[in-house]
Design an enzyme around this catalytic site. Structure first.
Site, PDB file in Angstrom:
ATOM      1  N   ALA A  66     -12.884  -7.794  -3.317  1.00 18.69           N
ATOM      2  CA  ALA A  66     -12.988  -6.564  -4.099  1.00 18.69           C
ATOM      3  C   ALA A  66     -11.825  -6.536  -5.084  1.00 18.69           C
ATOM      4  O   ALA A  66     -10.767  -7.126  -4.827  1.00 18.69           O
ATOM      5  CB  ALA A  66     -12.936  -5.365  -3.170  1.00 18.69           C
ATOM      6  N   GLY A 111     -14.471  -9.528   0.095  1.00 19.04           N
ATOM      7  CA  GLY A 111     -15.841  -9.234  -0.308  1.00 19.04           C
ATOM      8  C   GLY A 111     -16.635 -10.483  -0.689  1.00 19.04           C
ATOM      9  O   GLY A 111     -17.867 -10.481  -0.609  1.00 19.04           O
ATOM     10  N   GLU A 114     -17.936 -11.794   2.423  1.00 15.34           N
ATOM     11  CA  GLU A 114     -18.934 -10.818   2.907  1.00 15.34           C
ATOM     12  C   GLU A 114     -20.265 -10.949   2.158  1.00 15.34           C
ATOM     13  O   GLU A 114     -21.330 -10.882   2.768  1.00 15.34           O
ATOM     14  CB  GLU A 114     -18.365  -9.396   2.782  1.00 15.34           C
ATOM     15  CG  GLU A 114     -17.230  -9.169   3.772  1.00 15.34           C
ATOM     16  CD  GLU A 114     -16.457  -7.874   3.514  1.00 15.34           C
ATOM     17  OE1 GLU A 114     -15.942  -7.705   2.391  1.00 15.34           O
ATOM     18  OE2 GLU A 114     -16.388  -7.037   4.419  1.00 15.34           O
ATOM     19  N   GLU A 134      -8.060  -8.893   3.939  1.00 14.03           N
ATOM     20  CA  GLU A 134      -7.829  -7.448   3.756  1.00 14.03           C
ATOM     21  C   GLU A 134      -6.623  -6.952   4.539  1.00 14.03           C
ATOM     22  O   GLU A 134      -5.924  -6.026   4.116  1.00 14.03           O
ATOM     23  CB  GLU A 134      -9.078  -6.656   4.175  1.00 14.03           C
ATOM     24  CG  GLU A 134     -10.276  -6.828   3.260  1.00 14.03           C
ATOM     25  CD  GLU A 134     -11.141  -8.038   3.585  1.00 14.03           C
ATOM     26  OE1 GLU A 134     -10.734  -8.897   4.398  1.00 14.03           O
ATOM     27  OE2 GLU A 134     -12.237  -8.130   3.008  1.00 14.03           O
TER      28      GLU A 134
HETATM   29  N1  DAK Z   1      -8.759  -8.323  -7.423  1.00 13.44           N
HETATM   30  C1  DAK Z   1      -8.265  -8.222  -8.685  1.00 13.44           C
HETATM   31  N2  DAK Z   1      -7.741  -9.271  -9.362  1.00 13.44           N
HETATM   32  C2  DAK Z   1      -7.706 -10.464  -8.737  1.00 13.44           C
HETATM   33  C3  DAK Z   1      -8.193 -10.643  -7.417  1.00 13.44           C
HETATM   34  C4  DAK Z   1      -8.746  -9.491  -6.759  1.00 13.44           C
HETATM   35  N3  DAK Z   1      -9.277  -9.551  -5.534  1.00 13.44           N
HETATM   36  N4  DAK Z   1      -8.000 -11.918  -7.056  1.00 13.44           N
HETATM   37  C5  DAK Z   1      -7.422 -12.525  -8.118  1.00 13.44           C
HETATM   38  N5  DAK Z   1      -7.245 -11.655  -9.130  1.00 13.44           N
HETATM   39  C6  DAK Z   1      -6.676 -11.920 -10.449  1.00 13.44           C
HETATM   40  C7  DAK Z   1      -5.154 -12.094 -10.357  1.00 13.44           C
HETATM   41  O1  DAK Z   1      -4.512 -10.842 -10.319  1.00 13.44           O
HETATM   42  C8  DAK Z   1      -4.884 -12.881 -11.621  1.00 13.44           C
HETATM   43  O2  DAK Z   1      -4.920 -11.987 -12.704  1.00 13.44           O
HETATM   44  P1  DAK Z   1      -3.845 -12.141 -13.921  1.00 13.44           P
HETATM   45  O3  DAK Z   1      -2.508 -12.037 -13.283  1.00 13.44           O
HETATM   46  O4  DAK Z   1      -4.128 -13.510 -14.506  1.00 13.44           O
HETATM   47  O5  DAK Z   1      -4.191 -11.012 -14.829  1.00 13.44           O
HETATM   48  C9  DAK Z   1      -6.109 -13.782 -11.742  1.00 13.44           C
HETATM   49  O6  DAK Z   1      -7.135 -13.155 -10.944  1.00 13.44           O
HETATM   50  C10 DAK Z   1      -5.881 -15.174 -11.217  1.00 13.44           C
HETATM   51  O7  DAK Z   1      -5.381 -15.054  -9.894  1.00 13.44           O
HETATM   52  P2  DAK Z   1      -4.040 -15.801  -9.414  1.00 13.44           P
HETATM   53  O8  DAK Z   1      -3.118 -16.011 -10.544  1.00 13.44           O
HETATM   54  O9  DAK Z   1      -3.539 -15.068  -8.230  1.00 13.44           O
HETATM   55  O10 DAK Z   1      -4.632 -17.219  -8.998  1.00 13.44           O
HETATM   56  P3  DAK Z   1      -4.075 -18.205  -7.890  1.00 13.44           P
HETATM   57  O11 DAK Z   1      -4.872 -19.463  -8.046  1.00 13.44           O
HETATM   58  O12 DAK Z   1      -2.604 -18.307  -7.934  1.00 13.44           O
HETATM   59  O13 DAK Z   1      -4.464 -17.520  -6.492  1.00 13.44           O
HETATM   60  C11 DAK Z   1      -5.931 -16.422  -4.946  1.00 13.44           C
HETATM   61  C12 DAK Z   1      -5.797 -17.386  -6.155  1.00 13.44           C
HETATM   62  C13 DAK Z   1      -7.418 -16.177  -4.739  1.00 13.44           C
HETATM   63  C14 DAK Z   1      -5.337 -17.067  -3.703  1.00 13.44           C
HETATM   64  C15 DAK Z   1      -5.163 -15.106  -5.269  1.00 13.44           C
HETATM   65  O14 DAK Z   1      -5.599 -14.656  -6.553  1.00 13.44           O
HETATM   66  C16 DAK Z   1      -5.427 -14.051  -4.266  1.00 13.44           C
HETATM   67  O15 DAK Z   1      -4.846 -14.042  -3.177  1.00 13.44           O
HETATM   68  N6  DAK Z   1      -6.275 -13.086  -4.633  1.00 13.44           N
HETATM   69  C17 DAK Z   1      -6.514 -11.907  -3.841  1.00 13.44           C
HETATM   70  C18 DAK Z   1      -7.394 -12.221  -2.669  1.00 13.44           C
HETATM   71  C19 DAK Z   1      -7.661 -10.971  -1.913  1.00 13.44           C
HETATM   72  O16 DAK Z   1      -6.781 -10.438  -1.253  1.00 13.44           O
HETATM   73  N7  DAK Z   1      -8.843 -10.458  -2.155  1.00 13.44           N
HETATM   74  C20 DAK Z   1      -9.166  -9.090  -1.824  1.00 13.44           C
HETATM   75  C21 DAK Z   1      -9.626  -9.048  -0.457  1.00 13.44           C
HETATM   76  S1  DAK Z   1      -9.816  -7.375  -0.054  1.00 13.44           S
HETATM   77  C22 DAK Z   1     -13.423  -1.339   1.117  1.00 13.44           C
HETATM   78  C23 DAK Z   1     -14.285  -1.988   0.293  1.00 13.44           C
HETATM   79  C24 DAK Z   1     -14.125  -3.327   0.103  1.00 13.44           C
HETATM   80  C25 DAK Z   1     -13.114  -4.004   0.720  1.00 13.44           C
HETATM   81  C26 DAK Z   1     -12.271  -3.330   1.566  1.00 13.44           C
HETATM   82  C27 DAK Z   1     -12.421  -2.002   1.785  1.00 13.44           C
HETATM   83  N8  DAK Z   1     -13.563   0.044   1.300  1.00 13.44           N
HETATM   84  C28 DAK Z   1     -13.809   0.802   0.125  1.00 13.44           C
HETATM   85  C29 DAK Z   1     -13.233   0.664   2.530  1.00 13.44           C
HETATM   86  C30 DAK Z   1     -12.920  -5.360   0.444  1.00 13.44           C
HETATM   87  C31 DAK Z   1     -11.698  -5.763   0.256  1.00 13.44           C
HETATM   88  C32 DAK Z   1     -11.419  -7.088  -0.193  1.00 13.44           C
HETATM   89  O17 DAK Z   1     -12.242  -7.876  -0.595  1.00 13.44           O
END
Ligand code: DAK
Length: 262
Positions: A66, A111, A114, A134
């Protein structure tokens, strides 16, 4: 509706939805949910679509979760709405009467994992990564991850992934039963389309019946599931494709399935 967050195409019998926010690694925001919902409306209305494939645009990501920049601003009640929107969409995806393949070409986190789990099965490239990170953000999976993951890989593995936030490789994901097959990155699309077209050539009624029996039978006892299967078998026998398939075998020729429902 014109799309900004996805690319939607129909190639022959196969519909393809590509998540298309590569600068944010295809992270999901409400626009993505709305556009995928609209594409599913079109797929449901088009009886020529036999298989759906979901994949990510760009070289790095399927969906990196997300959109955190969006989620950070949500009030608790808005968070609930976002989560419900995700759940509803994934139920729709799961209940489509056609096969759905997740073609995971890179990061499938949160997500992203998921969404992939709501598809019928997952093909992944060697450099794909899966996880439910998350917990690192102080929340839990919000699009069904705590539920679908444990059903797919067992409770202990689901707990390890959801409670540590660790990422696993495509190969590890295959070993735990999350991913069906792993391909070299440059072969993933070709192999996915090969399987999509293989399924597209089968009888429509029997494809539906197989999907529904496996999905609906999973949560009931074996006896009830087998009754369901017997009824679905009867439904297949009522379709012209069953007679065509069996006659073709006996006549030593390739079947020509019409894919009609009556
Ligand atoms: N959201 C927004 N931007 C994201 C992103 C994300 N999930 N993942 C990556 N980006 C963006 C980065 O901020 C970066 O943007 P700029 O700085 O260039 O503007 C760009 O994508 C490239 O990312 P990185 O520079 O970080 O790239 P790397 O290769 O170094 O790293 C990575 C890749 C995938 C390991 C890293 O980007 C990362 O850790 N990303 C976040 C992964 C993550 O935590 N995903 C979210 C999981 S939480 C709910 C509803 C839904 C959910 C929960 C609750 N409710 C409403 C209750 C679901 C939650 C999730 O999915």
């Amino acid at each position: 509706m014109s799309y900004e967050n996805i690319i939607f195409e129909i190639e022959g019998d196969v519909a393809v939805i590509r998540f298309n926010r590569p600068k944010a690694l295809n992270a999901i925001n409400p626009g993505v949910l709305e556009e995928v919902g609209d594409a599913l409306d079109k797929i449901e209305a088009d009886s020529g679509v036999r298989v759906l494939v979901l994949t990510g645009e760009g070289e790095k990501a399927f969906v990196a979760g997300a959109d955190i920049a969006y989620m950070v601003k949500l009030s608790p009640l808005e968070g609930r709405e976002f989560s419900r929107g995700g759940h509803e969409l994934l139920f729709r995806l799961e209940n489509l009467p056609i096969p759905v393949i997740a073609c995971v070409n890179g990061f499938a986190l949160g997500g992203g994992t998921e969404i992939a789990m709501a598809c019928d099965f997952i093909y992944a490239s060697e450099n794909a990564k899966f996880g439910q990170p998350e917990i690192n953000l102080g929340v839990i999976p919000g699009f069904g991850g705590t539920q679908r993951l444990s059903r797919l890989v067992g409770k202990a593995m689901a707990k390890e992934l959801c409670m540590t936030g660790m990422m696993i490789s495509a190969q590890e994901a295959k070993e735990i039963g999350l991913v069906n097959r792993v391909f070299p990155h440059d072969k993933l699309w070709e192999e996915t389309l090969k399987t999509a077209n293989l399924m597209a050539g089968k009888g429509k009624v029997s494809l539906r019946a197989a999907k529904r029996c496996i999905d609906r039978g999973f949560d009931v006892d074996l006896t009830s599931g087998c009754y369901m299967e017997a009824d679905a078998f009867a439904l297949c026998k009522a379709s012209p494709d069953a007679n065509e398939g069996m006659s073709a075998f006996l006549e030593k020729r390739k079947p020509e399935f019409k894919g009609e429902l009556t």
